[in-house]
Design an enzyme around this catalytic site. Structure first.
Site, short mmCIF file in Angstrom:
data_model
loop_
_atom_site.label_atom_id
_atom_site.label_comp_id
_atom_site.label_asym_id
_atom_site.label_seq_id
_atom_site.Cartn_x
_atom_site.Cartn_y
_atom_site.Cartn_z
CG ASP A 101 14.43 -1.41 13.26
OD1 ASP A 101 15.13 -0.79 14.48
OD2 ASP A 101 15.45 -1.37 12.24
CD GLU A 113 -2.32 1.06 2.81
OE1 GLU A 113 -3.25 1.67 3.18
OE2 GLU A 113 -2.36 -0.09 3.09
CE1 TYR A 114 4.08 7.01 -2.23
CE2 TYR A 114 2.29 7.98 -2.79
CZ TYR A 114 3.34 7.71 -2.91
OH TYR A 114 3.53 8.97 -3.12
CG LEU A 115 -0.34 3.85 3.89
CD1 LEU A 115 0.59 2.97 5.26
CD2 LEU A 115 -1.31 4.55 3.80
#
Length: 286
Positions: free
Chosen positions: A194, A92-94
């Site tokens: 992380d 998904e492009y966020l």
């Protein structure tokens, strides 16, 4: 590679969908990163040499594991695969924005709920993964002190020694870490692994996390990362404490848990990080 990605995404779109936009993004320090628009939908693509497919497969598995928890938001995975030359991960492009105080507090609460999710009797994970670009072993272990001393600190020291970097006698250091944690047997929690400002962001629907190095461990390990990054919003810690206060002894164990990240930085970047790691090791185990 783009044809392979198109073939996989076509299965999730109506007939006739195709690549409409393909822009390489800045800041891809480890893997190349792209903004892809396919069939009217935006995607984020990581890609690298074909031999690195296991890294992308492990990342996809971790993101899907975190998604199943329904406690924190992570990018949705749409495809992982390879062609003859390249491997890739399509998500998904966020577009990321820095966390503000409100959303940092909310993320802290979500991380606390993540740490409370499910019951796991052992420490580790079903598969090995990576901390940044460093391989991370996750063989199951019932004793936390043994797991952390051997598979975190001992492992990093062995990797360092292979590169000619020596921080002291490995066996003695591992034994010392194990002794200091011997009376501490926490409930295993699923960790991001992380958790620093570079792996947290504000998206369209609130805070989200990415680039995990998951395993079942002591929840304090995620929180011990925060003081290492002054740019990290302090409200993350406040939000966490509002849901699940940290136990007595956390501040005493924190320098030991920070060694894992500090040693990893020393291996990856050298220079002043070597001095910082040696100083932290000496102080934590004095």
């Amino acid at each position: 590679m783009w044809q392979a990605i198109s073939n996989l995404l076509s299965e999730q779109h109506t007939d006739g969908a195709e690549i409409e936009l393909r822009n390489e993004l800045p800041g891809g320090e480890i893997h190349a990163a792209w903004h892809l628009r396919f069939g009217g939908k935006d995607y984020f693509v990581k890609c690298d040499e074909r031999e690195l497919l296991p890294i992308f497969t492990a990342e996809a598995d971790q993101l899907e594991l975190l998604s199943r928890c329904k406690t924190v938001s992570v990018p949705q995975v749409f495809a992982v695969g390879s062609d003859r030359d390249y491997s890739f991960l399509v998500m998904e492009y966020l577009p990321p924005r820095p966390l503000d105080a409100h959303n940092a507090f909310l993320l802290g609460q979500q991380i606390a709920h993540l740490h409370q999710w499910s019951d796991q009797p052992q420490f580790g994970l079903d598969f090995d993964n990576d901390l940044s670009t460093t391989p991370q072993p996750n063989a199951w272990q019932r004793r936390w002190s043994t797991f952390f001393a051997e598979q975190r600190i001992g492992w990093q020291l062995e990797l360092a020694a292979e590169k000619g970097l020596h921080f002291g006698d490995i066996d003695n250091i591992v034994e010392s870490v194990q002794q200091r944690l011997s009376s501490h047997q926490p409930q295993p929690s699923l960790l991001h692994g992380d958790l620093w400002s570079g792996n947290c962001a504000l998206g369209p629907n609130g805070p989200y996390i990415f680039d995990p190095a998951c395993y079942w461990g002591d929840r304090e390990c995620d929180l011990a990362m925060l003081p290492l990054h002054p740019e990290q919003p302090p409200q993350i810690y406040d939000g966490y404490q509002s849901v699940s206060p940290l136990p007595a002894g956390f501040l005493e164990r924190q320098p030991i848990y920070q060694l894992y990240t500090l040693l990893n930085r020393a291996i990856l970047f050298g220079g002043q990080h070597l001095v910082t790691a040696q100083k932290a090791l000496d102080e934590a185990l004095q």
